[in-house]
Design a protein around this motif. Structure first.
Motif, PDB file in Angstrom:
ATOM      1  N   TYR A 151       0.851  -1.190   0.000  1.00  0.00           N
ATOM      2  CA  TYR A 151       0.000   0.000   0.000  1.00  0.00           C
ATOM      3  C   TYR A 151       0.886   1.238   0.000  1.00  0.00           C
ATOM      4  O   TYR A 151       2.010   1.220   0.505  1.00  0.00           O
ATOM      5  CB  TYR A 151      -0.897   0.039   1.243  1.00  0.00           C
ATOM      6  CG  TYR A 151      -2.030  -0.948   1.204  1.00  0.00           C
ATOM      7  CD1 TYR A 151      -3.130  -0.731   0.377  1.00  0.00           C
ATOM      8  CD2 TYR A 151      -2.011  -2.078   1.992  1.00  0.00           C
ATOM      9  CE1 TYR A 151      -4.169  -1.634   0.339  1.00  0.00           C
ATOM     10  CE2 TYR A 151      -3.060  -2.993   1.960  1.00  0.00           C
ATOM     11  CZ  TYR A 151      -4.133  -2.766   1.131  1.00  0.00           C
ATOM     12  OH  TYR A 151      -5.158  -3.656   1.091  1.00  0.00           O
ATOM     13  N   SER A 152       0.360   2.321  -0.537  1.00  0.00           N
ATOM     14  CA  SER A 152       1.106   3.580  -0.525  1.00  0.00           C
ATOM     15  C   SER A 152       1.046   4.167   0.883  1.00  0.00           C
ATOM     16  O   SER A 152       0.177   3.815   1.688  1.00  0.00           O
ATOM     17  CB  SER A 152       0.500   4.572  -1.523  1.00  0.00           C
ATOM     18  OG  SER A 152      -0.747   5.046  -1.039  1.00  0.00           O
ATOM     19  N   GLU A 153       1.952   5.083   1.162  1.00  0.00           N
ATOM     20  CA  GLU A 153       1.966   5.725   2.483  1.00  0.00           C
ATOM     21  C   GLU A 153       0.664   6.475   2.728  1.00  0.00           C
ATOM     22  O   GLU A 153       0.129   6.450   3.836  1.00  0.00           O
ATOM     23  CB  GLU A 153       3.185   6.637   2.602  1.00  0.00           C
ATOM     24  CG  GLU A 153       4.476   5.846   2.678  1.00  0.00           C
ATOM     25  CD  GLU A 153       5.724   6.700   2.635  1.00  0.00           C
ATOM     26  OE1 GLU A 153       5.621   7.932   2.423  1.00  0.00           O
ATOM     27  OE2 GLU A 153       6.814   6.127   2.826  1.00  0.00           O
ATOM     28  N   LYS A 154       0.142   7.117   1.721  1.00  0.00           N
ATOM     29  CA  LYS A 154      -1.128   7.853   1.841  1.00  0.00           C
ATOM     30  C   LYS A 154      -2.265   6.888   2.179  1.00  0.00           C
ATOM     31  O   LYS A 154      -3.085   7.170   3.062  1.00  0.00           O
ATOM     32  CB  LYS A 154      -1.410   8.603   0.532  1.00  0.00           C
ATOM     33  CG  LYS A 154      -2.767   9.257   0.447  1.00  0.00           C
ATOM     34  CD  LYS A 154      -2.809  10.549   1.220  1.00  0.00           C
ATOM     35  CE  LYS A 154      -4.082  11.316   0.978  1.00  0.00           C
ATOM     36  NZ  LYS A 154      -5.053  11.208   2.037  1.00  0.00           N
ATOM     37  N   GLU A 155      -2.322   5.749   1.485  1.00  0.00           N
ATOM     38  CA  GLU A 155      -3.370   4.762   1.757  1.00  0.00           C
ATOM     39  C   GLU A 155      -3.270   4.237   3.188  1.00  0.00           C
ATOM     40  O   GLU A 155      -4.287   4.092   3.869  1.00  0.00           O
ATOM     41  CB  GLU A 155      -3.266   3.581   0.776  1.00  0.00           C
ATOM     42  CG  GLU A 155      -3.639   3.921  -0.646  1.00  0.00           C
ATOM     43  CD  GLU A 155      -3.314   2.806  -1.625  1.00  0.00           C
ATOM     44  OE1 GLU A 155      -4.143   2.568  -2.526  1.00  0.00           O
ATOM     45  OE2 GLU A 155      -2.240   2.170  -1.491  1.00  0.00           O
ATOM     46  N   ILE A 156      -2.051   3.983   3.639  1.00  0.00           N
ATOM     47  CA  ILE A 156      -1.852   3.466   4.994  1.00  0.00           C
ATOM     48  C   ILE A 156      -2.266   4.519   6.021  1.00  0.00           C
ATOM     49  O   ILE A 156      -2.953   4.208   7.006  1.00  0.00           O
ATOM     50  CB  ILE A 156      -0.389   3.033   5.223  1.00  0.00           C
ATOM     51  CG1 ILE A 156      -0.021   1.894   4.272  1.00  0.00           C
ATOM     52  CG2 ILE A 156      -0.169   2.595   6.669  1.00  0.00           C
ATOM     53  CD1 ILE A 156       1.471   1.607   4.199  1.00  0.00           C
ATOM     54  N   ALA A 157      -1.872   5.764   5.787  1.00  0.00           N
ATOM     55  CA  ALA A 157      -2.246   6.848   6.705  1.00  0.00           C
ATOM     56  C   ALA A 157      -3.766   6.944   6.807  1.00  0.00           C
ATOM     57  O   ALA A 157      -4.323   7.089   7.905  1.00  0.00           O
ATOM     58  CB  ALA A 157      -1.645   8.168   6.243  1.00  0.00           C
ATOM     59  N   ASP A 158      -4.451   6.832   5.677  1.00  0.00           N
ATOM     60  CA  ASP A 158      -5.918   6.864   5.681  1.00  0.00           C
ATOM     61  C   ASP A 158      -6.502   5.666   6.431  1.00  0.00           C
ATOM     62  O   ASP A 158      -7.437   5.816   7.214  1.00  0.00           O
ATOM     63  CB  ASP A 158      -6.465   6.894   4.249  1.00  0.00           C
ATOM     64  CG  ASP A 158      -6.183   8.219   3.546  1.00  0.00           C
ATOM     65  OD1 ASP A 158      -5.844   9.207   4.230  1.00  0.00           O
ATOM     66  OD2 ASP A 158      -6.296   8.246   2.300  1.00  0.00           O
ATOM     67  N   MET A 159      -5.940   4.477   6.183  1.00  0.00           N
ATOM     68  CA  MET A 159      -6.428   3.269   6.856  1.00  0.00           C
ATOM     69  C   MET A 159      -6.284   3.371   8.363  1.00  0.00           C
ATOM     70  O   MET A 159      -7.167   2.970   9.108  1.00  0.00           O
ATOM     71  CB  MET A 159      -5.654   2.031   6.384  1.00  0.00           C
ATOM     72  CG  MET A 159      -6.100   1.465   5.087  1.00  0.00           C
ATOM     73  SD  MET A 159      -5.176  -0.052   4.784  1.00  0.00           S
ATOM     74  CE  MET A 159      -4.328   0.386   3.306  1.00  0.00           C
ATOM     75  N   LEU A 160      -5.134   3.883   8.789  1.00  0.00           N
ATOM     76  CA  LEU A 160      -4.841   3.945  10.219  1.00  0.00           C
ATOM     77  C   LEU A 160      -5.341   5.241  10.852  1.00  0.00           C
ATOM     78  O   LEU A 160      -5.203   5.430  12.061  1.00  0.00           O
ATOM     79  CB  LEU A 160      -3.331   3.794  10.453  1.00  0.00           C
ATOM     80  CG  LEU A 160      -2.726   2.475   9.983  1.00  0.00           C
ATOM     81  CD1 LEU A 160      -1.211   2.489  10.200  1.00  0.00           C
ATOM     82  CD2 LEU A 160      -3.362   1.299  10.691  1.00  0.00           C
TER      83      LEU A 160
END
Length: 174
Positions: free
Chosen positions: A134-143
């Motif tokens: 996952y991209s860093e942006k996607e991970i930040a959104d997930m978490l």
């Protein structure tokens, strides 16, 4: 394809589905091997195709030919399997990503153990980034965290992984 066979499948007749499987399996395997260029991936794609057909046969429009519907699903599964397999990166490349270099060929590194020893705060972002791509942006959104917070956690997590894997013994400690 006989619409009566589809009707029997819709009514839960397993022998009818077996007939459909027998009729399409060889051709599906040949097609999947040509598309994926890999026998094991082809097997995965064909297996998933038949599972999807079984689960979603009710969506088939019986006024249209069956074969194009079947092969549309097969091709999507082939592409999905190929995309999934492209993301599989050899362990040595994963170690390079997190900054650990194996300089001694006889050293075995238990990445799983080192990863599991991390706090969730660092472990989960590393898993999402390096194992699930996952991209860093996607991970930040997930978490539900700020992007800079996530980047900091990834950096600290990589450092902790390096230390846990004994990176300082091999000259990779910064």
């Amino acid at each position: 394809m006989d619409n009566r066979l589809i009707e029997r499948i819709l009514q839960g007749d397993r022998s009818a589905f077996r007939s459909l499987y027998d009729e399409y399996f060889d051709y599906a395997m040949r097609t999947a091997k040509l598309v994926t260029k890999h026998e094991e991936w082809a097997k995965d794609a064909v297996q998933e195709t038949f599972l999807r057909i079984y689960r979603n046969i009710w969506q088939y429009d019986r006024s249209k030919p069956f074969k194009p519907w079947f092969y549309c699903i097969l091709l999507r599964e082939c592409y999905r399997v190929m995309e999934r397999e492209k993301k599989v990166v050899p362990l040595s490349e994963q170690l390079e990503k997190i900054g650990v270099e194996q300089k001694l060929p006889d050293v075995s590194v238990d990445v799983y153990e080192a990863l599991q020893s991390l706090d969730d705060l660092y472990r989960i972002p590393l898993i999402l980034k390096y194992l699930h791509d996952y991209s860093e942006k996607e991970i930040a959104d997930m978490l539900d965290v700020n992007l800079n917070t996530l980047k900091s956690r990834l950096l600290k997590g990589r450092e902790k992984m390096k230390k846990g894997l004994g990176g300082e013994r091999y000259g990779t400690e910064s």
